[in-house]
Design an enzyme around this catalytic site. Structure first.
Site, PDB file in Angstrom:
ATOM      1  N   HIS A  52       0.838  -1.190   0.000  1.00  0.00           N
ATOM      2  CA  HIS A  52       0.000   0.000   0.000  1.00  0.00           C
ATOM      3  C   HIS A  52       0.883   1.254   0.000  1.00  0.00           C
ATOM      4  O   HIS A  52       2.060   1.200   0.365  1.00  0.00           O
ATOM      5  CB  HIS A  52      -0.920  -0.012   1.212  1.00  0.00           C
ATOM      6  CG  HIS A  52      -2.054  -0.997   1.076  1.00  0.00           C
ATOM      7  ND1 HIS A  52      -3.071  -1.085   1.993  1.00  0.00           N
ATOM      8  CD2 HIS A  52      -2.310  -1.926   0.108  1.00  0.00           C
ATOM      9  CE1 HIS A  52      -3.926  -2.030   1.597  1.00  0.00           C
ATOM     10  NE2 HIS A  52      -3.478  -2.560   0.465  1.00  0.00           N
ATOM     11  N   GLU A  54       1.044   3.910   1.875  1.00  0.00           N
ATOM     12  CA  GLU A  54       1.649   4.330   3.144  1.00  0.00           C
ATOM     13  C   GLU A  54       2.869   3.474   3.474  1.00  0.00           C
ATOM     14  O   GLU A  54       3.876   3.978   3.992  1.00  0.00           O
ATOM     15  CB  GLU A  54       0.639   4.194   4.296  1.00  0.00           C
ATOM     16  CG  GLU A  54      -0.649   4.984   4.124  1.00  0.00           C
ATOM     17  CD  GLU A  54      -1.737   4.185   3.432  1.00  0.00           C
ATOM     18  OE1 GLU A  54      -1.433   3.480   2.457  1.00  0.00           O
ATOM     19  OE2 GLU A  54      -2.893   4.272   3.866  1.00  0.00           O
ATOM     20  N   CYS A  86      -2.034  -0.771   7.303  1.00  0.00           N
ATOM     21  CA  CYS A  86      -1.231   0.457   7.269  1.00  0.00           C
ATOM     22  C   CYS A  86      -1.363   1.231   8.577  1.00  0.00           C
ATOM     23  O   CYS A  86      -0.412   1.890   9.009  1.00  0.00           O
ATOM     24  CB  CYS A  86      -1.683   1.356   6.130  1.00  0.00           C
ATOM     25  SG  CYS A  86      -1.289   0.666   4.514  1.00  0.00           S
ATOM     26  N   SER A 170     -21.742   4.993 -38.470  1.00  0.00           N
ATOM     27  CA  SER A 170     -21.470   5.640 -37.184  1.00  0.00           C
ATOM     28  C   SER A 170     -20.000   5.730 -36.845  1.00  0.00           C
ATOM     29  O   SER A 170     -19.629   6.357 -35.871  1.00  0.00           O
ATOM     30  CB  SER A 170     -22.171   4.854 -36.081  1.00  0.00           C
ATOM     31  OG  SER A 170     -21.556   3.597 -35.966  1.00  0.00           O
ATOM     32  N   TRP A 172     -17.278   7.212 -37.936  1.00  0.00           N
ATOM     33  CA  TRP A 172     -16.394   8.384 -38.006  1.00  0.00           C
ATOM     34  C   TRP A 172     -17.093   9.690 -37.672  1.00  0.00           C
ATOM     35  O   TRP A 172     -16.794  10.721 -38.236  1.00  0.00           O
ATOM     36  CB  TRP A 172     -15.731   8.452 -39.396  1.00  0.00           C
ATOM     37  CG  TRP A 172     -15.149   7.142 -39.810  1.00  0.00           C
ATOM     38  CD1 TRP A 172     -15.559   6.353 -40.844  1.00  0.00           C
ATOM     39  CD2 TRP A 172     -14.050   6.449 -39.195  1.00  0.00           C
ATOM     40  NE1 TRP A 172     -14.796   5.214 -40.909  1.00  0.00           N
ATOM     41  CE2 TRP A 172     -13.867   5.250 -39.903  1.00  0.00           C
ATOM     42  CE3 TRP A 172     -13.214   6.719 -38.109  1.00  0.00           C
ATOM     43  CZ2 TRP A 172     -12.882   4.315 -39.577  1.00  0.00           C
ATOM     44  CZ3 TRP A 172     -12.235   5.799 -37.775  1.00  0.00           C
ATOM     45  CH2 TRP A 172     -12.079   4.616 -38.499  1.00  0.00           C
ATOM     46  N   ASP A 202     -23.031  -2.395 -35.475  1.00  0.00           N
ATOM     47  CA  ASP A 202     -21.613  -1.997 -35.615  1.00  0.00           C
ATOM     48  C   ASP A 202     -20.630  -3.146 -35.456  1.00  0.00           C
ATOM     49  O   ASP A 202     -19.459  -2.989 -35.783  1.00  0.00           O
ATOM     50  CB  ASP A 202     -21.251  -0.937 -34.558  1.00  0.00           C
ATOM     51  CG  ASP A 202     -22.057   0.336 -34.698  1.00  0.00           C
ATOM     52  OD1 ASP A 202     -22.664   0.513 -35.764  1.00  0.00           O
ATOM     53  OD2 ASP A 202     -22.078   1.131 -33.746  1.00  0.00           O
ATOM     54  N   LEU A 206     -14.955  -4.544 -28.722  1.00  0.00           N
ATOM     55  CA  LEU A 206     -14.867  -4.178 -27.302  1.00  0.00           C
ATOM     56  C   LEU A 206     -13.536  -4.587 -26.669  1.00  0.00           C
ATOM     57  O   LEU A 206     -13.485  -4.920 -25.485  1.00  0.00           O
ATOM     58  CB  LEU A 206     -16.036  -4.747 -26.483  1.00  0.00           C
ATOM     59  CG  LEU A 206     -17.446  -4.380 -26.933  1.00  0.00           C
ATOM     60  CD1 LEU A 206     -18.470  -4.833 -25.891  1.00  0.00           C
ATOM     61  CD2 LEU A 206     -17.587  -2.876 -27.156  1.00  0.00           C
ATOM     62  N   ARG A 209      -7.104  -1.635 -26.789  1.00  0.00           N
ATOM     63  CA  ARG A 209      -6.028  -1.685 -27.770  1.00  0.00           C
ATOM     64  C   ARG A 209      -4.872  -0.744 -27.451  1.00  0.00           C
ATOM     65  O   ARG A 209      -3.890  -0.709 -28.172  1.00  0.00           O
ATOM     66  CB  ARG A 209      -6.595  -1.384 -29.157  1.00  0.00           C
ATOM     67  CG  ARG A 209      -7.728  -2.375 -29.490  1.00  0.00           C
ATOM     68  CD  ARG A 209      -7.998  -2.471 -30.945  1.00  0.00           C
ATOM     69  NE  ARG A 209      -8.976  -1.495 -31.404  1.00  0.00           N
ATOM     70  CZ  ARG A 209     -10.305  -1.652 -31.299  1.00  0.00           C
ATOM     71  NH1 ARG A 209     -10.803  -2.723 -30.714  1.00  0.00           N
ATOM     72  NH2 ARG A 209     -11.119  -0.746 -31.782  1.00  0.00           N
TER      73      ARG A 209
END
Ligand code: AOF
Ligand code: ZN
Length: 372
Positions: A52, A54, A86, A170, A172, A202, A206, A209
């Site tokens: 962590h 801390e 912590c 859709s 561009w 489309d 998903l 990249r």
């Protein structure tokens, strides 16, 4: 000499380094400031399982932590998780004061970190830069408080809110910079979701990249398709793509049409419906939350986005606008569905941030609860 404001500035800078790697854990930065105001230790949390913030900062400070002030954007933890507490480490190091922005909603800590510090003789202050700390950790905080992922709705549109031309093209609408920023959002989120209409129109993959994400949470590509209109040959279900593909449907588990999806390695979730043929979105989010998905990027289309909004399940909207006017009664819009019947029932955005981007602009805001 470091004052509290500049110490916090540094804390946020450090925590930000974990933007693409800490999930399911929060983004945390910590700074150790000695009695003379010198920074003697710094740390940030890199990923679940690593130390962590801390602990890293204390290790760097060594004996100089004695009597120092520790500044951090989240309450120090009180539990033995993948790493030791912590709060105990801070007490053992002999720090005199801990200044943190927010209580940690994780039930294993939730105020207990502060108690342990106080019991160990360390002064605590809570609330500094709380708003900024909230914004930084929206995914973790929303998920820890509600058990479901933070839902971030995104679209790219013409200035008149159209996401495609009247003929349905859709890809561009917005500029390259906007699309790159949208890709960056994919790297931040543990899951990316679209409705069946978008898969059919489309055929998006998903995938991530940009190669930024280094978290331990598997990336989910999720399709919501209540009536099962999509087929397994769509890009989103490709077994070659990294991460898991999920199909959330309202058709019963035993429906033979689901078998090819399962055979292709798709996680099929046969979920209850709110209205016939429509997936109970809260049930879907609960399943994702149960598997440590802290955030979900909702990429349309209009029907699915509206359903999430109507169910009160959207936390943030980010929209990219192109200096383009498409018009058309039948042109697809960012939001469809039945529409909100009145101004008072419509969700309203707050904390708007507007920024020029490429030849257009980006606007993002938190979704508030409708008044009625
Ligand atoms: C902090 N500082 O840097 C982080 C905290 O199981 P673990 O060890 O990975 O702990 C995860 C939990 O610890 C997480 O749910 C959150 O409550 C807290 N994260 N706390 O004080 C940190 N990463
Ligand atoms: Zn901790």
């Amino acid at each position: 000499m470091t004052d509290l404001a500049s110490a916090f500035e540094r804390v946020f800078e450090l925590a930000e380094r974990g933007r693409y790697s800490t999930s399911p854990n929060p983004r945390v930065g910590a700074v150790v400031v000695d009695a003379a105001g010198a920074v003697v230790g710094e740390g940030w949390h890199e990923r679940a399982g690593s130390p962590h913030a801390e602990a890293v900062a204390l290790a760097e400070a060594g004996s100089r932590a004695r009597g120092a002030t520790v500044v951090v954007n989240l309450e120090p933890c009180a539990h033995h998780g993948r790493t030791p507490p912590c709060a105990d480490a801070l007490v053992a190091a002999g720090v005199s004061r801990v200044v943190f922005s927010l209580l940690d909603p994780d039930p294993r800590t939730a105020g207990k970190g502060r108690e342990r510090l106080r019991a160990g003789g360390v002064a605590t202050e809570t609330g500094a830069f709380a708003e900024r700390a909230e914004r930084l950790n929206e995914p973790f905080l929303t998920a820890a408080r509600s058990g479901r992922p933070f839902v971030h709705l995104k679209w790219g549109a013409s200035l008149d809110g159209k996401i495609a031309t009247v003929s349905g093209r859709s890809r561009w609408v917005t500029c390259e910079e906007a699309r790159a920023d949208g890709m960056r959002l994919r790297e931040e989120c543990d899951a990316i979701l679209v409705g069946a209409g978008t898969v059919l129109a489309d055929d998006p993959a998903l995938t991530r990249r940009a190669g930024l994400n280094r978290s331990v949470v598997p990336h989910r590509r999720v399709v919501v398709d209540g009536r099962l209109r999509v087929t397994g040959d769509r890009n989103v279900f490709s077994p070659r793509a990294p991460g898991e593909a999920w199909l959330a449907t309202a058709v019963p588990e035993g429906d033979p049409r689901l078998a090819p999806f399962r055979d292709a390695g798709v996680r099929v979730l046969s979920l209850p419906s709110t209205t016939p043929g429509r997936v109970d979105l809260a049930a879907l989010l609960a399943r994702l939350g149960g598997e440590e998905a802290r955030s979900l990027l909702l990429e349309g289309g209009g029907e699915t986005s509206f359903s999430f909004l109507e169910s009160g399940l959207v936390d943030r909207v980010t929209a990219y606008y192109a200096p383009l006017l498409l018009g058309g009664r039948e042109t697809p819009s960012a939001l469809a569905g039945a529409g909100f019947p009145s101004l008072s029932s419509a969700p309203r955005l707050s904390h708007l941030e507007v920024e020029p981007l490429g030849d257009g602009f980006r606007v993002t805001g938190r979704v508030g609860r409708p008044a009625a």
